[in-house]
Each structure stands twice: as structure tokens, then as C-alpha cells.
Design a protein around this motif. Structure first.
Motif, PDB file in Angstrom:
ATOM      1  N   PRO A 255       0.839  -1.206   0.000  1.00 48.89           N
ATOM      2  CA  PRO A 255       0.000   0.000   0.000  1.00 48.89           C
ATOM      3  C   PRO A 255       0.869   1.248   0.000  1.00 48.89           C
ATOM      4  CG  PRO A 255      -0.019  -1.019   2.164  1.00 48.89           C
ATOM      5  CD  PRO A 255       0.694  -1.989   1.256  1.00 48.89           C
ATOM      6  N   ARG A 256       0.367   2.242  -0.679  1.00 48.42           N
ATOM      7  CA  ARG A 256       1.066   3.531  -0.682  1.00 48.42           C
ATOM      8  C   ARG A 256       0.551   4.333   0.502  1.00 48.42           C
ATOM      9  NH1 ARG A 256       2.667   0.242  -4.020  1.00 48.42           N
ATOM     10  NH2 ARG A 256       3.542   0.836  -6.062  1.00 48.42           N
ATOM     11  N   VAL A 257       1.442   4.620   1.404  1.00 47.51           N
ATOM     12  CA  VAL A 257       1.054   5.302   2.647  1.00 47.51           C
ATOM     13  C   VAL A 257       1.517   6.754   2.558  1.00 47.51           C
ATOM     14  CG1 VAL A 257       1.210   5.323   5.158  1.00 47.51           C
ATOM     15  CG2 VAL A 257       1.248   3.147   3.903  1.00 47.51           C
ATOM     16  N   THR A 258       0.583   7.652   2.782  1.00 39.70           N
ATOM     17  CA  THR A 258       0.861   9.090   2.677  1.00 39.70           C
ATOM     18  C   THR A 258       0.682   9.754   4.040  1.00 39.70           C
ATOM     19  OG1 THR A 258      -1.426   9.477   2.035  1.00 39.70           O
ATOM     20  CG2 THR A 258       0.175   9.196   0.260  1.00 39.70           C
ATOM     21  N   PRO A 259       1.224  10.953   4.209  1.00 35.71           N
ATOM     22  CA  PRO A 259       1.095  11.629   5.513  1.00 35.71           C
ATOM     23  C   PRO A 259      -0.362  11.912   5.864  1.00 35.71           C
ATOM     24  CG  PRO A 259       2.791  12.679   4.178  1.00 35.71           C
ATOM     25  CD  PRO A 259       2.069  11.729   3.283  1.00 35.71           C
ATOM     26  N   ALA A 260      -0.605  12.022   7.148  1.00 40.61           N
ATOM     27  CA  ALA A 260      -1.948  12.335   7.641  1.00 40.61           C
ATOM     28  C   ALA A 260      -2.188  13.838   7.596  1.00 40.61           C
ATOM     29  CB  ALA A 260      -2.122  11.832   9.066  1.00 40.61           C
ATOM     30  N   SER A 261      -3.453  14.186   7.669  1.00 42.20           N
ATOM     31  CA  SER A 261      -3.845  15.587   7.794  1.00 42.20           C
ATOM     32  C   SER A 261      -4.222  15.853   9.247  1.00 42.20           C
ATOM     33  CB  SER A 261      -5.035  15.889   6.882  1.00 42.20           C
ATOM     34  OG  SER A 261      -5.518  17.191   7.110  1.00 42.20           O
ATOM     35  N   VAL A 262      -3.561  16.793   9.854  1.00 42.83           N
ATOM     36  CA  VAL A 262      -3.830  17.149  11.251  1.00 42.83           C
ATOM     37  C   VAL A 262      -4.706  18.394  11.273  1.00 42.83           C
ATOM     38  CG1 VAL A 262      -2.802  17.888  13.426  1.00 42.83           C
ATOM     39  CG2 VAL A 262      -1.666  16.137  12.032  1.00 42.83           C
ATOM     40  N   ALA A 271      -5.265  17.997  22.986  1.00 41.31           N
ATOM     41  CA  ALA A 271      -5.588  16.831  22.165  1.00 41.31           C
ATOM     42  C   ALA A 271      -5.413  17.202  20.701  1.00 41.31           C
ATOM     43  CB  ALA A 271      -7.011  16.359  22.436  1.00 41.31           C
ATOM     44  N   VAL A 272      -4.959  16.224  19.926  1.00 33.16           N
ATOM     45  CA  VAL A 272      -4.751  16.425  18.495  1.00 33.16           C
ATOM     46  C   VAL A 272      -5.631  15.444  17.741  1.00 33.16           C
ATOM     47  CG1 VAL A 272      -3.089  16.307  16.605  1.00 33.16           C
ATOM     48  CG2 VAL A 272      -2.403  17.244  18.817  1.00 33.16           C
ATOM     49  N   THR A 273      -6.318  15.940  16.732  1.00 40.40           N
ATOM     50  CA  THR A 273      -7.169  15.091  15.914  1.00 40.40           C
ATOM     51  C   THR A 273      -6.789  15.255  14.453  1.00 40.40           C
ATOM     52  OG1 THR A 273      -8.857  16.807  15.689  1.00 40.40           O
ATOM     53  CG2 THR A 273      -9.104  15.272  17.523  1.00 40.40           C
ATOM     54  N   GLY A 274      -7.196  14.301  13.650  1.00 38.84           N
ATOM     55  CA  GLY A 274      -6.914  14.393  12.233  1.00 38.84           C
ATOM     56  C   GLY A 274      -7.452  13.185  11.501  1.00 38.84           C
ATOM     57  N   ASN A 275      -7.042  13.042  10.233  1.00 40.08           N
ATOM     58  CA  ASN A 275      -7.482  11.944   9.391  1.00 40.08           C
ATOM     59  C   ASN A 275      -6.337  11.560   8.475  1.00 40.08           C
ATOM     60  OD1 ASN A 275      -8.879  10.755   6.829  1.00 40.08           O
ATOM     61  ND2 ASN A 275     -10.441  10.698   8.428  1.00 40.08           N
ATOM     62  N   ILE A 276      -6.172  10.252   8.240  1.00 35.41           N
ATOM     63  CA  ILE A 276      -5.040   9.818   7.420  1.00 35.41           C
ATOM     64  C   ILE A 276      -5.325  10.007   5.937  1.00 35.41           C
ATOM     65  CG2 ILE A 276      -4.259   8.191   9.173  1.00 35.41           C
ATOM     66  CD1 ILE A 276      -5.398   5.950   7.408  1.00 35.41           C
ATOM     67  N   GLN A 277      -6.572  10.244   5.556  1.00 30.18           N
ATOM     68  CA  GLN A 277      -6.950  10.614   4.195  1.00 30.18           C
ATOM     69  C   GLN A 277      -6.456   9.608   3.143  1.00 30.18           C
ATOM     70  OE1 GLN A 277      -5.534  14.757   3.951  1.00 30.18           O
ATOM     71  NE2 GLN A 277      -7.662  15.391   4.150  1.00 30.18           N
ATOM     72  N   THR A 328       5.576  23.294  16.688  1.00 34.41           N
ATOM     73  CA  THR A 328       5.280  22.680  15.390  1.00 34.41           C
ATOM     74  C   THR A 328       5.018  21.196  15.579  1.00 34.41           C
ATOM     75  OG1 THR A 328       7.637  22.351  14.957  1.00 34.41           O
ATOM     76  CG2 THR A 328       6.613  24.360  14.091  1.00 34.41           C
ATOM     77  N   LEU A 329       4.206  20.653  14.706  1.00 38.35           N
ATOM     78  CA  LEU A 329       3.819  19.246  14.803  1.00 38.35           C
ATOM     79  C   LEU A 329       3.800  18.639  13.417  1.00 38.35           C
ATOM     80  CD1 LEU A 329       1.017  17.709  16.956  1.00 38.35           C
ATOM     81  CD2 LEU A 329       1.000  17.299  14.508  1.00 38.35           C
ATOM     82  N   SER A 330       4.387  17.456  13.307  1.00 38.93           N
ATOM     83  CA  SER A 330       4.303  16.699  12.060  1.00 38.93           C
ATOM     84  C   SER A 330       3.785  15.307  12.372  1.00 38.93           C
ATOM     85  CB  SER A 330       5.672  16.620  11.381  1.00 38.93           C
ATOM     86  OG  SER A 330       6.592  15.913  12.201  1.00 38.93           O
ATOM     87  N   SER A 331       3.260  14.664  11.356  1.00 42.23           N
ATOM     88  CA  SER A 331       2.689  13.330  11.552  1.00 42.23           C
ATOM     89  C   SER A 331       3.293  12.358  10.556  1.00 42.23           C
ATOM     90  CB  SER A 331       1.171  13.378  11.377  1.00 42.23           C
ATOM     91  OG  SER A 331       0.842  13.715  10.040  1.00 42.23           O
ATOM     92  N   ILE A 332       3.382  11.111  10.983  1.00 39.44           N
ATOM     93  CA  ILE A 332       3.792  10.005  10.124  1.00 39.44           C
ATOM     94  C   ILE A 332       2.751   8.909  10.274  1.00 39.44           C
ATOM     95  CG2 ILE A 332       5.521   8.200   9.733  1.00 39.44           C
ATOM     96  CD1 ILE A 332       7.633  10.161  10.732  1.00 39.44           C
ATOM     97  N   VAL A 333       2.347   8.348   9.162  1.00 37.16           N
ATOM     98  CA  VAL A 333       1.396   7.242   9.177  1.00 37.16           C
ATOM     99  C   VAL A 333       2.161   5.932   8.989  1.00 37.16           C
ATOM    100  CG1 VAL A 333      -0.610   6.201   8.039  1.00 37.16           C
ATOM    101  CG2 VAL A 333      -0.450   8.695   8.297  1.00 37.16           C
TER     102      VAL A 333
END
Length: 746
Positions: A255-262, A271-277, A328-333
Motif C-alpha cells: 500500500p502507498r502510505v501518505t502523511p496524515a492531515s492534522v 488533544a490532536v485530531t486528524g485523518n489519514i486521508q 510545530t507538529l508533524s505526523s507520520i502514518v
């Protein structure tokens, strides 16, 4: 050869000097080592081990050449690309170093260091497991003097692999050789990695930042710099590149895994919420990792791992501490296989910065003459706030912001008016207490204090001694003095461009010239010129007018005053009226703004200023008088009014009341006349009233009070007659008497 040449991207090697570095650094190295030497052997095939060593013990890449060093060889570096069965890129990097000049024995361990592109190194440098996986997934061959090409992971050779995070390099360490090395002797390594295989171990390679991926190869040794081998810098280092802008997976079955949207981040959010889209592959479990960097300079980021993702792609993580503005905040899926240890890691998302909206000051209240400033700045976001104030670009003051958005600065230097005040809101860090950001500025000029002017009016009259006294009333013909004083009462304040208008009441004549005097707070008086006597054509009245045009006459200190004064004489014929004095002032404050016009009025009544009859009888009756047989005095039977006199003169003197017979008593039906029929009794003595005026009363008044002439049995008017042929029974008579009031005897 033609087909092979088309599928191979050959770099042109160039020489590059390596910077020298004399310091000793400690790096963590990951090594994959296979050896058959007793003192270095591990019994596992292609084993991967973790070692922590001092760089000077492991790699002397930046050692300064010994002066005895000679150039003894040359090196080449190349890279090529091939396609795997799914069209994925397979990269091969080859490096060779060979002796070209003379033979010598090497008594140290040579090393070939292959420096990886930063795009690849950045994926593994902070993860020891990924470093181990990367080394284990490498394929290729090595050779060194006395050997032929061997598998890089073969247990039959004495070559070891390790990774340096300091230099982003794979180190290939060769065994020590005691052979005499002749020209043509060489060391070589060829390393290949499959982009798809790397991707399954969480190593996803981003696009090249410069259009291609730079690489470098270096030949060096593990010695201290004093060993038998010390290769001069230049010949042993080559640079090149992997000539592709993006290494691809092709149709590799992962699967091609892309960054999430925060979702948006706010100050003090916990609390931090988001979606991996992305659609979640059924054979994988998806989680999210958050990396938070603090704005306060903390170097170690906060990592929140293994955040679960629901079936809709949503995730929600509670943070160990609240976010602050500027973090600053970054996400990895991560997608982890449900059946094996494969896992796929997305690239890090773009940085999401924590926001904080600070509302600026919306209103400020400040006036000249005050030493405080208040205002409002209602905030809608959580946070710790301070209010800052700067006056005329000078000192900065700080106060707190109340929960309702109000604030107050007190005990400030007294505002004079005209100051520029700048007020803004600061957001304060709950971690350090320092300012994180500020609102826009609210700038205002302090209004000048409105000058408070008192108007004091005074009417005086000249008394009989010629002195001035308060005038509850005045009399006709009396001299009057009018004074109006206008005083600045507040400090600080400025009254400039002063205008004074003093209306002159009708009925005041013989005016003197008006004088105007300025008196300072120190009671120093100075005459002021420029008062004019003008006429209002609408009302046909006169007034005194003054307009200040001189800066020196501006009022800038409390208790400074103008005094306008003039005199006049009360006109005859206005007794019973009122003298009304009206004063009007205006001008500007220190900023040139017009001040409200002020009016003040005072008045005094006018009385008669003459010696006069207040009232006198117009009819005196004598009834039922018998015909006298002898001269007899009869008192009046009726007097229709008292005889009252008032002396309104300012300077009092004795006055005299006289009476005379202006028409003798005579019959109303016949022509019979009785002369000198009346007498005026004073203290019991009768004095005949003749046609010549005679004094009947004298008095000196002490004030303007009425004086009633007393009529009784001892004083007053009497009818005094005797037998007379002109007096008949049952007949009426009348006469006229004239009362005369004089300020001198007659």
C-alpha cells in the motif's frame, strides 16, 4: 553491451577534497559483519549488531595527512539504476580504489565509506532499527588484495558493514593485510538496494531536493594517522550522483502510505485530531505518530506513538502536555502487516504550527491630567495575557488583563495631554513566562485636559466716603464698579486663545475705560492690552471684548487669571429696574480644540437715588366742625395717606420738610374765603401755615429707609379757626396745601 549501457546510469567521477577535522566525535554505528577471523568473528550468518565507538577509533575520514604521506593510488565512483520485477528502482553504487605508483605493505584496516544521499540518510539516522534493516537489505560484492569478488554478506570474508549517523555513510571495513601491495592492487565495493524492499521496512525515499541524489565515496583507514597507510586527500575521495529526481516503487505490491492531515492547532490545546486521508489496506493495521517540537528551544522533540486510526481514518491523541503558540507538529502514518514484520512508513507531513489569535485592544480611556489609563481587550482564546503600554516611545509599562477583558494602568506619570500612547496585548508562555506573540498596536493621542475656568463677578458701589463696597443694590446717579475674574483652576491644563466678552448693562452711563490684568499663580500681575468696546447691532448693547493672540498670555498653570474691570454711573430714570452683567468666555485647550463656551450672569437692583416723597396725603378731612366762638384748633378726622419721605442719596445730609398754603380755604358754594386757616403743630406748639413756605420737620437719614412724618395730638396738621363772617353753618370748604422737601433750609 548496448542494452546494458542503456539501463545503466554511469556517473563521471570527480576529485573532492575532504575537510580536515582534528576533534574527536562520538557516533553510534550500526554494523552488519561477517568474518572468519578468530579475534573478530561472529558465528551468525549476515549478523546485524549495534556498536557505539569513538569515531577516531572507527573511522579516520577527516584525519590530517602525515607529512611523510605520498600519493599512491586513485579511486572511481559510479552509480546505476535498474528496474525490479514490479518496475521499482534498484540502485547500485560502486567504488574502487587501486594502487597506481608503488608497492607497500599495509598494516592497518582500510575502509571504503559510501556516503548516502541526505534524502535516504534522513529516513534512517534517527532509528537504529531502520539502520540495521538498511544494512541487512543491501546486496552486492566486495574485493580486496588477495581476494576475488565476494558477496558482501558472505561469512567467508573478513569484511564488516557499519553505518555512521555522523557522516550519513555506510562503512565497509576490510581486514589488515601484510602483503606487499603492487601497482594494480585494489579495494572495491558494489552496494545495491531495492526501493521496494526498503519501503516494506519503513524506509520511504522522498524526491531528490536538487534534481538528483548526491553520493560520495572515500578510501581511508582505521588507524591513528601514524599507521603504514595514510592516503593523501584528493585521490581517495570521489563524488557523484544517482541521476534521477525520484526513486519509484512502480507496481510494487504494497500500500502507498501518505502523511496524515492534522486539524488546526490552538494554543494550550491538549488533544490532536486528524485523518489519514487514504484507504486502509485490509492486510495492514494503521497507526499515527506525532512529533512535536517546542517553541521554547527544547531540543528533544516529543514523540507520541501508536495512535490508533479508526475505520474512517480518524485519529485522536491526548498529549502529555499542552501545546503552545509556535510549537510545530508533524505526523507520520504507519501501516503494519498483520501477517509479518513488514511495515510501511509515510513521509513526514508538512509542519503544522500551533496558532493563537490575540484580539487587540478595542478601547482605551485616558485623559490629560490623570495618572491612569484603562481599556478593554476581550479575548476568546485560552491563554495567559499581559497588557503593555508605551508612552511617547519611552518607558514600557505592564499590567494584567482581567478575565472580562478589562485592564487598568495606575500610578503613571500624570498625562499632560498630547502624549502618544501605544497599547498592545502579549501572549505569555505558561512554560517559560516569556512573550510568545503580540497583538496589533492600539495607538491614541491623549486628549488635552479641558481647562476648567471659574468666573467670579463682583458689583461694587461707591459709598458716601468714596470707598467701594459690595452692592446688594445701587441707586440712580451712583457710581458702580464692575469686576470679572476668570481663573484656570485645574492642573495640568492649558487655556489658550482666550476670548472674554463682558456685556455692559443698559442704564449704565459715563463708562470708564476697561482694564485687563493677568495675574500669575505666583500673584504677579501684568497689564494686558487689547480690550475693545464694541456694540452688538442686533441688541443695540455695548460690551467689552478681548481675544488673546499672544502665546505669553496663554494660561498653562492653575490659578492664573484675567481680571477685567470698569466703572459707570447709574442713569437717572431707571429706578426699579435691574442692572444685569453677563460674561461669556471661550477659547482652546492645549491641543487647539475649542472648549465649551461658558456664560455667567449677575445683577443688582436699582433704587431711586434722590431725596423724595415716597407718599403724601392727597386728602385731609375735617368734619362736623362747629362754628367757633373763639380761635380753636381741630385735628383731622381723616387722612387718606401717611406722609413718608425717603432719602436715596448716596451722601446723606439733613433734609427739610416745608409746607405753605397754595390755595386759601374757601366755600365750595360761595366765594367766601378764610385765609391762614391751618397750623402745623410741632411738639405741641402751633405754627400758622401761610402762603410762604415754612419748615415743619427736619431729619438726617442714616440709610435709605422710609421716614414717616409723625401726626398726633402733639405734631401734625391742624385746622385752626375762630369766629369769622366767612364761616357759615352747614357749608363745605376746601383748601390746598403744598408740601416742599428740600436738602437745604429755605
Amino acid at each position: 553491451m548496448a542494452d546494458e549501457w542503456q539501463s545503466t546510469f554511469q556517473t563521471t567521477s570527480t576529485e573532492e577534497a575532504i575537510p580536515t577535522e582534528s576533534s574527536t566525535e562520538t557516533s553510534t554505528e550500526v554494523s552488519a559483519q561477517s568474518t572468519n577471523q578468530a579475534d573478530e568473528t561472529t558465528d551468525t550468518t549476515s549478523s546485524v549488531t549495534l556498536e557505539s565507538k569513538t569515531e577516531s577509533d572507527e573511522v579516520k575520514e577527516y584525519a590530517t595527512p602525515d607529512p611523510r604521506t605520498v600519493s599512491i593510488g586513485n579511486s572511481t565512483l559510479s552509480s546505476s539504476l535498474a528496474n525490479g520485477s514490479y518496475g521499482q528502482d534498484i540502485v547500485t553504487i560502486s567504488y574502487e580504489y587501486s594502487i597506481t605508483v608503488l608497492g607497500l605493505a599495509i598494516n592497518d584496516k582500510p575502509i571504503i565509506a559510501i556516503q548516502l544521499p541526505s534524502e535516504i540518510a534522513g529516513q534512517i539516522n534517527n532509528d537504529v532499527t531502520k539502520q540495521q534493516d538498511f544494512l541487512a537489505l543491501l546486496t552486492g560484492t566486495v574485493s580486496y588484495p588477495g581476494t576475488t569478488n565476494q558477496d558482501i554478506h558472505s561469512t567467508a570474508n573478513a569484511v564488516s558493514l557499519s553505518y555512521s549517523t555522523v557522516y550519513n555513510s555506510v562503512y565497509v571495513t576490510f581486514p589488515t593485510s601484510s602483503l606487499v601491495l603492487l601497482p594494480g592492487t585494489k579495494w572495491s565495493v558494489s552496494l545495491s538496494f531495492d526501493v521496494g524492499a526498503m519501503y516494506k521496512r519503513g524506509i520511504s525515499i522522498p524526491a531528490a531536493t536538487g534534481g538528483s541524489y548526491p553520493i560520495r565515496g572515500t578510501f581511508t583507514d582505521v588507524g591513528t594517522g601514524l599507521g603504514a597507510i595514510s592516503i593523501i586527500i584528493g585521490n581517495n575521495t570521489k563524488t557523484g550522483s544517482i541521476n534521477k529526481s525520484q526513486l519509484v516503487l512502480g507496481t510494487y505490491p504494497v500500500p502507498r502510505v501518505t502523511p496524515a492531515s492534522v486539524n488546526a492547532l490552538s494554543h494550550l490545546q491538549t488533544a490532536v485530531t486528524g485523518n489519514i486521508q487514504q484507504t486502509q489496506a485490509s492486510g495492514y493495521n494503521y497507526t499515527v505518530q506525532l512529533t512535536i517540537n517546542h517553541t521554547d528551544g527544547t531540543t528533544t522533540p516529543i514523540i507520541v506513538n501508536n495512535i490508533p486510526v479508526d475505520s474512517s481514518g480518524n485519529f485522536n491523541a491526548t498529549l502529555p502536555s499542552a501545546l503552545e503558540y509556535g510549537d510545530t507538529l508533524s505526523s507520520i502514518v504507519y501501516a503494519r502487516s498483520k501477517t509479518n514484520t513488514d511495515y510501511i512508513q509515510s513521509a513526514a507531513s508538512a509542519l503544522r504550527t500551533v496558532n493563537w489569535t490575540i484580539n487587540p485592544v478595542s478601547a482605551v480611556t485616558v485623559v490629560g491630567g490623570a495618572n491612569q489609563l484603562s481599556g478593554t481587550a476581550v479575548q476568546t482564546a485560552l491563554g495567559s495575557y499581559q497588557v503593555k503600554l508605551q508612552i511617547n516611545s519611552g518607558t514600557i509599562y505592564t499590567t494584567s488583563l482581567n478575565a472580562n477583558g478589562s485592564f487598568l494602568f495606575s500610578n503613571l506619570p500624570t498625562f499632560q495631554g498630547g502624549e502618544s500612547v501605544k497599547v498592545w496585548i502579549q501572549g505569555i508562555s505558561t512554560r517559560t513566562g516569556s512573550s510568545l506573540l503580540a497583538s496589533s498596536d492600539f495607538i491614541r493621542t491623549v486628549p488635552y485636559p479641558v481647562p476648567q475656568i471659574s468666573i467670579v463677578q463682583k458689583i461694587e458701589r461707591s459709598n458716601k466716603q468714596g470707598n467701594w463696597e459690595a452692592a446688594p443694590f445701587v441707586v440712580t446717579g451712583q457710581m458702580v464698579r464692575y469686576t470679572v475674574t476668570t481663573t484656570l483652576t485645574n492642573q495640568p491644563a492649558t487655556w489658550m486663545n482666550q476670548q472674554l466678552k463682558s456685556s455692559i448693562p443698559a442704564g449704565l452711563t459715563q463708562l470708564s475705560a476697561a482694564t485687563l490684568t493677568k495675574t500669575s499663580a505666583a500673584s504677579i500681575s501684568t497689564p494686558v492690552l487689547g480690550v475693545q468696546l464694541l456694540t452688538d447691532t442686533n441688541s443695540n448693547t455695548q460690551y467689552w471684548y478681548y481675544q488673546n493672540t499672544l502665546t505669553a498670555n496663554n494660561f498653562v498653570e492653575a490659578n492664573t487669571s484675567f481680571t477685567l474691570q470698569y466703572t459707570g454711573v447709574v442713569a437717572e430714570g431707571i429706578a426699579g429696574q435691574t442692572l444685569t452683567f453677563t460674561d461669556t468666555i471661550n477659547g482652546n485647550d492645549g491641543g487647539g480644540t475649542a472648549i465649551p463656551t461658558q456664560n455667567s450672569t449677575t445683577s443688582t437692583s436699582v433704587k431711586n437715588g434722590a431725596l423724595r416723597f415716597v407718599q403724601s396725603p392727597t386728602q385731609i378731612s375735617f368734619t362736623k366742625i362747629p362754628v367757633p366762638s373763639k380761635r380753636t384748633a381741630y385735628s383731622p378726622s381723616n387722612i387718606n395717606s401717611s406722609l413718608i419721605i425717603a432719602d436715596g442719596r448716596v451722601t446723606k445730609s439733613q433734609w427739610h420738610l416745608l409746607v405753605r398754603e397754595s390755595l386759601a380755604m374757601h366755600s365750595t358754594t360761595t366765594s367766601k374765603t378764610v385765609n391762614q386757616a391751618f397750623a402745623y403743630r410741632k411738639n405741641g406748639i402751633d405754627y400758622p401755615i401761610t402762603t410762604l413756605a415754612s419748615e415743619v420737620y427736619a431729619y438726617t437719614a442714616s440709610d435709605d429707609s422710609n421716614v414717616e412724618i409723625p401726626w398726633n395730638q402733639q405734631n401734625g396738621l391742624f385746622l385752626k379757626i375762630g369766629p369769622d363772617i366767612n364761616i357759615n353753618v352747614n357749608e363745605s370748604y376746601k383748601a390746598e396745601l403744598q408740601w416742599i422737601l428740600s436738602d437745604t433750609p429755605i
